[in-house]
Design an enzyme around this catalytic site. Structure first.
Site, PDB file in Angstrom:
ATOM      1  N   CYS A   2      56.862  61.962  24.295  1.00 17.20           N
ATOM      2  CA  CYS A   2      55.453  61.668  24.515  1.00 17.20           C
ATOM      3  C   CYS A   2      55.334  60.704  25.676  1.00 17.20           C
ATOM      4  O   CYS A   2      56.309  60.147  26.143  1.00 17.20           O
ATOM      5  CB  CYS A   2      54.849  61.044  23.270  1.00 17.20           C
ATOM      6  SG  CYS A   2      55.147  62.034  21.805  1.00 17.20           S
ATOM      7  N   ARG A  27      53.348  66.928  32.321  1.00 21.85           N
ATOM      8  CA  ARG A  27      54.368  67.471  31.427  1.00 21.85           C
ATOM      9  C   ARG A  27      53.781  68.410  30.372  1.00 21.85           C
ATOM     10  O   ARG A  27      54.519  68.985  29.588  1.00 21.85           O
ATOM     11  CB  ARG A  27      55.037  66.331  30.676  1.00 21.85           C
ATOM     12  CG  ARG A  27      55.767  65.367  31.546  1.00 21.85           C
ATOM     13  CD  ARG A  27      55.983  64.195  30.701  1.00 21.85           C
ATOM     14  NE  ARG A  27      56.958  63.274  31.205  1.00 21.85           N
ATOM     15  CZ  ARG A  27      57.601  62.446  30.389  1.00 21.85           C
ATOM     16  NH1 ARG A  27      57.398  62.486  29.103  1.00 21.85           N
ATOM     17  NH2 ARG A  27      58.432  61.584  30.877  1.00 21.85           N
ATOM     18  N   TRP A  77      53.387  65.023  22.454  1.00 23.33           N
ATOM     19  CA  TRP A  77      54.037  66.324  22.468  1.00 23.33           C
ATOM     20  C   TRP A  77      54.601  66.458  21.076  1.00 23.33           C
ATOM     21  O   TRP A  77      55.609  65.857  20.744  1.00 23.33           O
ATOM     22  CB  TRP A  77      55.145  66.319  23.520  1.00 23.33           C
ATOM     23  CG  TRP A  77      55.383  67.648  24.116  1.00 23.33           C
ATOM     24  CD1 TRP A  77      54.493  68.403  24.806  1.00 23.33           C
ATOM     25  CD2 TRP A  77      56.606  68.374  24.092  1.00 23.33           C
ATOM     26  NE1 TRP A  77      55.087  69.557  25.215  1.00 23.33           N
ATOM     27  CE2 TRP A  77      56.371  69.570  24.794  1.00 23.33           C
ATOM     28  CE3 TRP A  77      57.858  68.149  23.553  1.00 23.33           C
ATOM     29  CZ2 TRP A  77      57.344  70.536  24.964  1.00 23.33           C
ATOM     30  CZ3 TRP A  77      58.830  69.107  23.728  1.00 23.33           C
ATOM     31  CH2 TRP A  77      58.580  70.290  24.423  1.00 23.33           C
ATOM     32  N   ASN A 103      56.838  57.132  20.722  1.00 18.30           N
ATOM     33  CA  ASN A 103      57.518  58.291  21.278  1.00 18.30           C
ATOM     34  C   ASN A 103      58.898  58.326  20.636  1.00 18.30           C
ATOM     35  O   ASN A 103      59.584  57.314  20.635  1.00 18.30           O
ATOM     36  CB  ASN A 103      57.630  58.108  22.806  1.00 18.30           C
ATOM     37  CG  ASN A 103      58.446  59.195  23.461  1.00 18.30           C
ATOM     38  OD1 ASN A 103      58.754  60.213  22.849  1.00 18.30           O
ATOM     39  ND2 ASN A 103      58.804  58.985  24.714  1.00 18.30           N
ATOM     40  N   GLY A 104      59.309  59.430  20.064  1.00 14.12           N
ATOM     41  CA  GLY A 104      60.621  59.500  19.415  1.00 14.12           C
ATOM     42  C   GLY A 104      60.496  60.069  18.021  1.00 14.12           C
ATOM     43  O   GLY A 104      59.492  60.711  17.696  1.00 14.12           O
ATOM     44  N   GLU A 486      75.729  82.472  31.538  1.00  9.22           N
ATOM     45  CA  GLU A 486      74.703  81.505  31.887  1.00  9.22           C
ATOM     46  C   GLU A 486      75.010  80.859  33.250  1.00  9.22           C
ATOM     47  O   GLU A 486      74.101  80.649  34.065  1.00  9.22           O
ATOM     48  CB  GLU A 486      74.588  80.456  30.767  1.00  9.22           C
ATOM     49  CG  GLU A 486      73.621  79.322  31.013  1.00  9.22           C
ATOM     50  CD  GLU A 486      72.167  79.762  31.228  1.00  9.22           C
ATOM     51  OE1 GLU A 486      71.829  80.942  31.042  1.00  9.22           O
ATOM     52  OE2 GLU A 486      71.387  78.885  31.634  1.00  9.22           O
ATOM     53  N   LYS A 490      72.496  81.103  36.466  1.00 13.15           N
ATOM     54  CA  LYS A 490      72.007  79.945  37.222  1.00 13.15           C
ATOM     55  C   LYS A 490      72.281  80.151  38.709  1.00 13.15           C
ATOM     56  O   LYS A 490      71.421  79.899  39.549  1.00 13.15           O
ATOM     57  CB  LYS A 490      72.672  78.632  36.766  1.00 13.15           C
ATOM     58  CG  LYS A 490      72.281  78.126  35.405  1.00 13.15           C
ATOM     59  CD  LYS A 490      70.850  77.636  35.281  1.00 13.15           C
ATOM     60  CE  LYS A 490      69.913  78.713  34.866  1.00 13.15           C
ATOM     61  NZ  LYS A 490      69.587  78.911  33.511  1.00 13.15           N
ATOM     62  N   GLU A 493      69.946  83.010  40.204  1.00 13.07           N
ATOM     63  CA  GLU A 493      68.510  82.736  40.330  1.00 13.07           C
ATOM     64  C   GLU A 493      68.227  81.589  41.288  1.00 13.07           C
ATOM     65  O   GLU A 493      67.190  81.572  41.944  1.00 13.07           O
ATOM     66  CB  GLU A 493      67.830  82.523  38.972  1.00 13.07           C
ATOM     67  CG  GLU A 493      68.286  81.351  38.182  1.00 13.07           C
ATOM     68  CD  GLU A 493      67.661  81.302  36.788  1.00 13.07           C
ATOM     69  OE1 GLU A 493      66.577  81.837  36.582  1.00 13.07           O
ATOM     70  OE2 GLU A 493      68.295  80.702  35.904  1.00 13.07           O
ATOM     71  N   HIS A 509      88.886  96.563  33.045  1.00 11.60           N
ATOM     72  CA  HIS A 509      88.158  97.812  32.763  1.00 11.60           C
ATOM     73  C   HIS A 509      87.116  98.111  33.837  1.00 11.60           C
ATOM     74  O   HIS A 509      86.101  98.724  33.547  1.00 11.60           O
ATOM     75  CB  HIS A 509      87.520  97.724  31.380  1.00 11.60           C
ATOM     76  CG  HIS A 509      88.532  97.489  30.304  1.00 11.60           C
ATOM     77  ND1 HIS A 509      89.348  98.484  29.828  1.00 11.60           N
ATOM     78  CD2 HIS A 509      88.896  96.359  29.661  1.00 11.60           C
ATOM     79  CE1 HIS A 509      90.161  97.979  28.912  1.00 11.60           C
ATOM     80  NE2 HIS A 509      89.901  96.691  28.795  1.00 11.60           N
ATOM     81  N   LYS A 608      58.117  80.868  35.078  1.00 13.60           N
ATOM     82  CA  LYS A 608      58.720  80.069  34.005  1.00 13.60           C
ATOM     83  C   LYS A 608      58.595  80.791  32.666  1.00 13.60           C
ATOM     84  O   LYS A 608      59.525  80.826  31.876  1.00 13.60           O
ATOM     85  CB  LYS A 608      58.053  78.694  33.953  1.00 13.60           C
ATOM     86  CG  LYS A 608      58.585  77.775  32.862  1.00 13.60           C
ATOM     87  CD  LYS A 608      59.962  77.244  33.205  1.00 13.60           C
ATOM     88  CE  LYS A 608      60.645  76.521  32.063  1.00 13.60           C
ATOM     89  NZ  LYS A 608      62.100  76.566  32.161  1.00 13.60           N
TER      90      LYS A 608
HETATM   91  C1  F6R Z   1      66.622  81.380  33.287  1.00 15.89           C
HETATM   92  C2  F6R Z   1      65.395  81.315  32.524  1.00 15.89           C
HETATM   93  C3  F6R Z   1      64.905  82.560  31.886  1.00 15.89           C
HETATM   94  C4  F6R Z   1      64.372  82.280  30.482  1.00 15.89           C
HETATM   95  C5  F6R Z   1      63.749  83.542  29.880  1.00 15.89           C
HETATM   96  C6  F6R Z   1      63.306  83.330  28.453  1.00 15.89           C
HETATM   97  O1  F6R Z   1      66.975  80.160  33.834  1.00 15.89           O
HETATM   98  O2  F6R Z   1      64.770  80.302  32.433  1.00 15.89           O
HETATM   99  O3  F6R Z   1      65.895  83.517  31.832  1.00 15.89           O
HETATM  100  O4  F6R Z   1      65.424  81.818  29.691  1.00 15.89           O
HETATM  101  O5  F6R Z   1      62.646  83.930  30.651  1.00 15.89           O
HETATM  102  O6  F6R Z   1      62.341  82.363  28.347  1.00 15.89           O
HETATM  103  P1  F6R Z   1      62.013  81.697  26.960  1.00 15.89           P
HETATM  104  O7  F6R Z   1      63.210  80.936  26.527  1.00 15.89           O
HETATM  105  O8  F6R Z   1      60.823  80.815  27.228  1.00 15.89           O
HETATM  106  O9  F6R Z   1      61.700  82.804  26.019  1.00 15.89           O
END
Ligand code: F6R
Length: 613
Positions: A2, A27, A77, A103-104, A486, A490, A493, A509, A608
């Site tokens: 928060c 945020r 939050w 907050n916490g 993963e 990273k 992207e 394979h 996002k």
């Molecule tokens: C990659 C990334 C995306 C999300 C995906 C799912 O860095 O951020 O691959 O992981 O769009 O999003 P959520 O977790 O919000 O369902």
């Protein structure tokens, strides 16, 4: 996570608080509130209108009485209690004089709440935070000054907090304290400020001081003084801050991604707080499935997309190993359309940072329609996924602004492993001692991640050496495989370069045909059992001219012989390794992207939250 602001000795208290809250709003909080305090009067206003909460608060405050020189404000939050006005801060004690913001997470809030109710206190919210107002009320009734009342109250509290209190019977004083959650004090002639984050008070204060864990600070118009939990005096460390607002919002980092990578130890710690009752039982945030039904689960299906899918893949290893239930992991957009089989005893777990990814929501809806029970693992309280699920575990990573997910991933793995331990408890597949040991081990991961983050400079050097490369293969085995996926995600992207994740055993394979000089192979080799197998994979790619980068544990003496570059990490329990091993891979992708001049917070073509199919 928060936002907190406070001011004493101000001639424009209300404007200071509202402006501070607006600055914390980026945020994406769900509710907001302020309390203005003067002799004999505490005036409070609270709103819960999602991201419009501060704007709504501003409207409500048009009717605020004037003449207050001190007050506190909060943007919430939600963690405990729905994002509704009654749960918004500040919370008041029974007299209405004492106002607190927090907050916490107060881990022992249930016991404290019970004891306070038994002593006659009246609670008006379902938050963990409200216990603090009543504890301080009791300490004040014993004749203690506000600072001492805070100190004695905190001695009874377990958990994480940045907390601030005011009392209309001791006006023009704010007492605040911190453990884990951040807190800064700011000063200017005749005015003293308090905030969870520098941006809230950036252009009002002229000097800034950090409050450390277990320190209590008393703010008055003339300045502040601080003590520790034993009551001894402490000096706050002055921060040198020459940030503009944008840098301040990023906590002094160049971008949100760097900030969020650095927040991972906190994300893990926060996700694990308040999860174990005194009798050892692991608890979730919401549970509408009874223990008997969970015990009888025959099959678990995890559905998720992107990074969340990789966290789900890690969970498969943990649930199968600890709870001995067979697990299937599906990409949510695939699950939904493949006429999935849902038998009695099928538990579906939807994993999503946002809780709004359309494919994941549709997949869990489909599962529910076919009779499955659904657990949501979400970072956003009351997200669509969470609202519709039968049980919820919130990852408490705090808002993730950068499009590429980092801290949400480690928090998801922590939350899913908690779930695995709970299933093991219910099914009796592990002894209570073993569950306890793993729970403690999980809590230690946060420190291992912090140690790994300190090695950032060595990763940047590797990234520099590899500039000019365009093809990357990430290899891993066991849970090193989702980590490799993963790491590759990273890199692709953030840099827009070709990167693929593979299970090491699959190399022969097909993909081996692509290995030639100029190709970089990044291997995750921290799993003791799989170590030799990964070494032989590396020998195969090295013989074909690839450059080899290895994520290896500190005590691994064999790796230098095969690796061109080594990313060292502390050793941890094999199933916890993804949370540690992903850190150098995130830092590597970040460093490569920065060198290429990419916008790390907003990679091209990506959103996002994907709310369309
Ligand atoms: C990659 C990334 C995306 C999300 C995906 C799912 O860095 O951020 O691959 O992981 O769009 O999003 P959520 O977790 O919000 O369902």
């Amino acid at each position: 996570m928060c936002g907190i602001i406070g001011v004493v000795g101000s001639s424009d208290t209300l404007a200071t608080l509202l402006e501070g809250l607006t600055r914390l709003e980026y945020r994406g909080y769900d509710s907001a509130g302020i309390a203005l305090v003067r002799p004999g009067q505490t005036w409070r206003a609270r709103t819960a209108e999602g991201t419009e909460s501060v704007a709504a608060l501003r409207r409500v405050c048009e009717d605020a009485p004037s003449g207050f020189s001190s007050g506190i404000g909060h943007t919430r939050w939600a963690t405990h209690g729905a994002p509704e006005a009654v749960n918004a801060h500040p919370h008041l004690d029974c007299s209405g004089n004492i106002a607190i913001i927090h907050n916490g997470i107060i881990e022992n809030h249930r016991e404290l709440h019970e004891a306070l109710v038994a002593r006659g206190h009246l609670f008006t919210s379902v938050t963990d935070s409200e216990v603090l107002a009543h504890l301080i009320e009791e300490a004040r009734a014993r004749g203690l000054e506000l600072m001492e009342a805070m100190r004695q109250s905190l001695l009874t509290v377990r958990g994480a907090f940045a907390v601030a209190v005011m009392d209309a019977t001791e006006p023009d004083v704010i007492v605040a304290a911190r453990r884990i959650s951040p807190l800064v004090v700011g000063t200017a002639p005749g005015v003293t400020y308090l905030a969870s984050d520098v941006p809230a008070i950036l252009d009002r204060a002229t000097a800034f001081y950090a409050v450390n864990d277990d320190e209590i600070v008393r703010l008055g118009p003339e300045g502040f003084r601080a003590i520790d939990l034993e009551g001894g005096p402490v000096r706050l460390h002055q921060l040198s801050i020459d940030w503009d607002l944008e840098t301040a919002e990023k906590g002094g980092h160049d971008d949100f991604m760097s900030k969020e990578i650095s927040e991972q130890p906190h994300a893990i710690r926060a996700t694990l707080l308040d999860r174990r009752r005194r009798d050892g039982t692991i608890t979730f945030d919401e549970m509408r499935i009874d223990d008997e039904e969970l015990r009888e689960v025959k099959r678990v299906v995890l559905v998720a997309a992107g990074t969340s899918h990789h966290a789900a893949l890690v969970a498969k290893y943990a649930i199968e190993r600890w709870a001995r239930i067979s697990v299937e992991v599906d990409i949510s957009s695939e699950y939904r359309y493949r006429d999935p089989i849902v038998e009695i005893g099928t538990l579906v777990i939807g994993v999503s940072q946002s809780g709004e990814t359309i494919d994941t929501i549709q997949a869990t809806r489909e599962a529910q329609r076919r009779g499955a029970r659904v657990v949501a693992v979400s970072n956003i309280v009351d997200s669509s996924l969470a609202r519709e699920a039968d049980a919820v575990i919130y990852t408490r990573a705090g808002i993730e602004v950068s499009v590429a997910s980092t801290k949400a991933f480690v928090a998801q793995v922590a939350a899913l492993e908690l779930l695995a331990l709970r299933l093991a408890q219910l099914r009796g597949t592990m002894s209570p001692t073993d569950v306890d040991a793993l729970f403690l081990g999980l809590n230690a991961v946060s420190a291992q991640v912090a140690t790994t983050l300190e090695r950032r400079a060595s990763i940047e050097l590797i990234a520099k050496e590899l500039m000019g490369s365009h093809d990357f293969f990430f290899l891993g085995r066991h849970v090193g495989f989702p980590t490799a996926l993963e790491g590759a995600l990273k890199l692709k992207e953030l840099t827009y370069m070709h990167a693929e994740g593979y299970p090491g055993g699959e190399l022969k394979h097909g993909p081996l045909a692509l290995i030639e000089p100029g190709v970089v192979v990044v291997a995750v080799a921290t799993h003791q059992l799989m170590h030799e197998k990964i070494l032989s994979n590396l020998a195969e790619v090295k013989a074909r001219g690839a450059s080899v980068v290895v994520v290896a544990t500190d005590d691994d003496e064999t790796i230098d012989a095969v690796a061109d570059f080594v990313m060292r990490v502390p050793a941890t329990e094999p199933l916890f390794t993804p949370m540690v091993d992903i850190v150098p891979l995130q830092l590597f992708a970040y460093a490569m992207a920065r060198q290429l001049g990419r916008n790390v917070d907003r990679p091209r073509n990506l959103a996002k939250t994907v709310t369309v199919e």
